[in-house]
Design a protein around this motif. Structure first.
Motif, PDB file in Angstrom:
ATOM      1  N   HIS A 243       7.315  -5.886   8.959  1.00  0.00           N
ATOM      2  CA  HIS A 243       7.309  -4.687   8.117  1.00  0.00           C
ATOM      3  C   HIS A 243       7.842  -3.482   8.909  1.00  0.00           C
ATOM      4  O   HIS A 243       8.668  -2.707   8.409  1.00  0.00           O
ATOM      5  CB  HIS A 243       5.889  -4.438   7.613  1.00  0.00           C
ATOM      6  N   LEU A 244       7.391  -3.302  10.158  1.00  0.00           N
ATOM      7  CA  LEU A 244       7.848  -2.190  10.983  1.00  0.00           C
ATOM      8  C   LEU A 244       9.334  -2.325  11.319  1.00  0.00           C
ATOM      9  O   LEU A 244      10.070  -1.341  11.302  1.00  0.00           O
ATOM     10  CB  LEU A 244       7.021  -2.112  12.278  1.00  0.00           C
ATOM     11  N   ARG A 245       9.798  -3.538  11.605  1.00  0.00           N
ATOM     12  CA  ARG A 245      11.223  -3.740  11.900  1.00  0.00           C
ATOM     13  C   ARG A 245      12.076  -3.396  10.670  1.00  0.00           C
ATOM     14  O   ARG A 245      13.139  -2.801  10.794  1.00  0.00           O
ATOM     15  CB  ARG A 245      11.480  -5.182  12.324  1.00  0.00           C
ATOM     16  N   THR A 246      11.586  -3.773   9.475  1.00  0.00           N
ATOM     17  CA  THR A 246      12.322  -3.464   8.247  1.00  0.00           C
ATOM     18  C   THR A 246      12.406  -1.960   8.030  1.00  0.00           C
ATOM     19  O   THR A 246      13.464  -1.414   7.687  1.00  0.00           O
ATOM     20  CB  THR A 246      11.647  -4.135   7.041  1.00  0.00           C
ATOM     21  N   ILE A 247      11.291  -1.274   8.258  1.00  0.00           N
ATOM     22  CA  ILE A 247      11.277   0.193   8.088  1.00  0.00           C
ATOM     23  C   ILE A 247      12.222   0.843   9.089  1.00  0.00           C
ATOM     24  O   ILE A 247      13.015   1.736   8.733  1.00  0.00           O
ATOM     25  CB  ILE A 247       9.838   0.730   8.238  1.00  0.00           C
TER      26      ILE A 247
ATOM     27  N   LEU B 270       5.094 -11.270   4.612  1.00  0.00           N
ATOM     28  CA  LEU B 270       5.188 -10.015   5.365  1.00  0.00           C
ATOM     29  C   LEU B 270       4.047  -9.905   6.378  1.00  0.00           C
ATOM     30  O   LEU B 270       2.895 -10.153   6.063  1.00  0.00           O
ATOM     31  CB  LEU B 270       5.132  -8.812   4.431  1.00  0.00           C
ATOM     32  N   ASN B 271       4.362  -9.540   7.585  1.00  0.00           N
ATOM     33  CA  ASN B 271       3.342  -9.193   8.569  1.00  0.00           C
ATOM     34  C   ASN B 271       3.686  -7.804   9.098  1.00  0.00           C
ATOM     35  O   ASN B 271       4.733  -7.241   8.788  1.00  0.00           O
ATOM     36  CB  ASN B 271       3.239 -10.242   9.677  1.00  0.00           C
ATOM     37  N   ASN B 272       2.830  -7.246   9.932  1.00  0.00           N
ATOM     38  CA  ASN B 272       3.026  -5.869  10.386  1.00  0.00           C
ATOM     39  C   ASN B 272       4.305  -5.713  11.206  1.00  0.00           C
ATOM     40  O   ASN B 272       5.049  -4.746  11.041  1.00  0.00           O
ATOM     41  CB  ASN B 272       1.818  -5.406  11.208  1.00  0.00           C
TER      42      ASN B 272
ATOM     43  N   LEU C   7       4.262 -12.045  -5.909  1.00  0.00           N
ATOM     44  CA  LEU C   7       3.466 -11.155  -5.069  1.00  0.00           C
ATOM     45  C   LEU C   7       2.744 -11.943  -3.969  1.00  0.00           C
ATOM     46  O   LEU C   7       2.657 -11.504  -2.825  1.00  0.00           O
ATOM     47  CB  LEU C   7       2.449 -10.387  -5.921  1.00  0.00           C
ATOM     48  N   GLY C   8       2.236 -13.107  -4.324  1.00  0.00           N
ATOM     49  CA  GLY C   8       1.578 -13.945  -3.325  1.00  0.00           C
ATOM     50  C   GLY C   8       2.551 -14.368  -2.237  1.00  0.00           C
ATOM     51  O   GLY C   8       2.217 -14.370  -1.043  1.00  0.00           O
ATOM     52  N   THR C   9       3.745 -14.746  -2.632  1.00  0.00           N
ATOM     53  CA  THR C   9       4.764 -15.153  -1.660  1.00  0.00           C
ATOM     54  C   THR C   9       5.142 -13.977  -0.753  1.00  0.00           C
ATOM     55  O   THR C   9       5.231 -14.137   0.466  1.00  0.00           O
ATOM     56  CB  THR C   9       6.018 -15.671  -2.386  1.00  0.00           C
ATOM     57  N   LEU C  10       5.341 -12.799  -1.356  1.00  0.00           N
ATOM     58  CA  LEU C  10       5.680 -11.626  -0.557  1.00  0.00           C
ATOM     59  C   LEU C  10       4.556 -11.264   0.413  1.00  0.00           C
ATOM     60  O   LEU C  10       4.803 -10.978   1.592  1.00  0.00           O
ATOM     61  CB  LEU C  10       5.979 -10.429  -1.462  1.00  0.00           C
ATOM     62  N   ASN C  11       3.322 -11.273  -0.071  1.00  0.00           N
ATOM     63  CA  ASN C  11       2.188 -10.922   0.792  1.00  0.00           C
ATOM     64  C   ASN C  11       2.009 -11.936   1.918  1.00  0.00           C
ATOM     65  O   ASN C  11       1.635 -11.580   3.028  1.00  0.00           O
ATOM     66  CB  ASN C  11       0.908 -10.813  -0.032  1.00  0.00           C
ATOM     67  N   SER C  12       2.278 -13.192   1.649  1.00  0.00           N
ATOM     68  CA  SER C  12       2.112 -14.195   2.699  1.00  0.00           C
ATOM     69  C   SER C  12       3.260 -14.145   3.710  1.00  0.00           C
ATOM     70  O   SER C  12       3.090 -14.579   4.846  1.00  0.00           O
ATOM     71  CB  SER C  12       1.995 -15.589   2.084  1.00  0.00           C
TER      72      SER C  12
END
Length: 184
Positions: free
Chosen positions: A165-169, A160-162, A153-158
């Motif tokens: 995240h928007l490009r993935t969506i 991902l940025n906005n 979770l720490g690795t994922l949170n570090s």
């Protein structure tokens, strides 16, 4: 059927923004994921696992020592019982005519109860050791799983940025739109 195959081929070669994209080589991605998970588990779980195992080892050793003390007491009781048995045997020689069968029954009861006591103590010792081992294994499993999950979770949170995240969506929405067009 050909359209479904074409859509998967199309998804495998989806144009990506930056370094984000789909890797269609399943074997390579599984090996990478497995190596990352193993690396995280080894890095984060080594010290805690070692401490847990050392603590559990000490508890088990203490339990074994306690069981050995109980065993020593049982052996002492056995020696007392043997001494008593010898005394009973001497009395049996004196009173053989009057109560040989009663003395023999008492002797067998004494031996049986002593052996049952020893068996119960030995079983208790073995059950305690097995229980403590299972308890230690379960605690280690839980601790390693929690640490691996926290690390992931720490690795994922570090990572991902906005913007990412928007490009993935947007990419996923486009992919679902393409899939809806194919199924319609």
């Amino acid at each position: 059927m050909k359209n479904g195959t074409d859509s998967f081929v199309f998804l495998g070669h989806w144009p990506s923004a930056g370094s984000f994209g789909f890797n269609t080589d399943i074997l390579a991605t599984n090996l990478i994921n497995l190596s990352v998970v193993l690396g995280v588990l080894i890095f984060f779980g080594k010290g805690v696992l070692s401490d847990l195992l050392d603590n559990r080892k000490q508890r088990i050793l203490n339990t074994i020592r306690n069981s050995e003390e109980l065993r020593g007491k049982a052996i002492e009781q056995l020696e007392k019982a043997r001494t008593r048995l010898k005394k009973v045997e001497m009395e049996a020689d004196q009173f053989r005519v009057n109560g040989y069968s009663e003395i023999e029954r008492e002797k067998m009861n004494l031996i049986n109860s002593t052996y049952k006591t020893l068996e119960q103590l030995e079983n208790y010792k073995n059950e305690t050791i097995n229980f403590e081992q299972q308890k230690a294994i379960n605690q280690v499993r839980q601790r390693v799983f929690q640490q691996a999950l926290q690390g992931a979770l720490g690795t994922l949170n570090s990572c991902l940025n906005n913007e990412l995240h928007l490009r993935t969506i947007n990419a996923n929405i486009g992919m679902f739109g393409a899939m809806n067009e194919i199924t319609d």
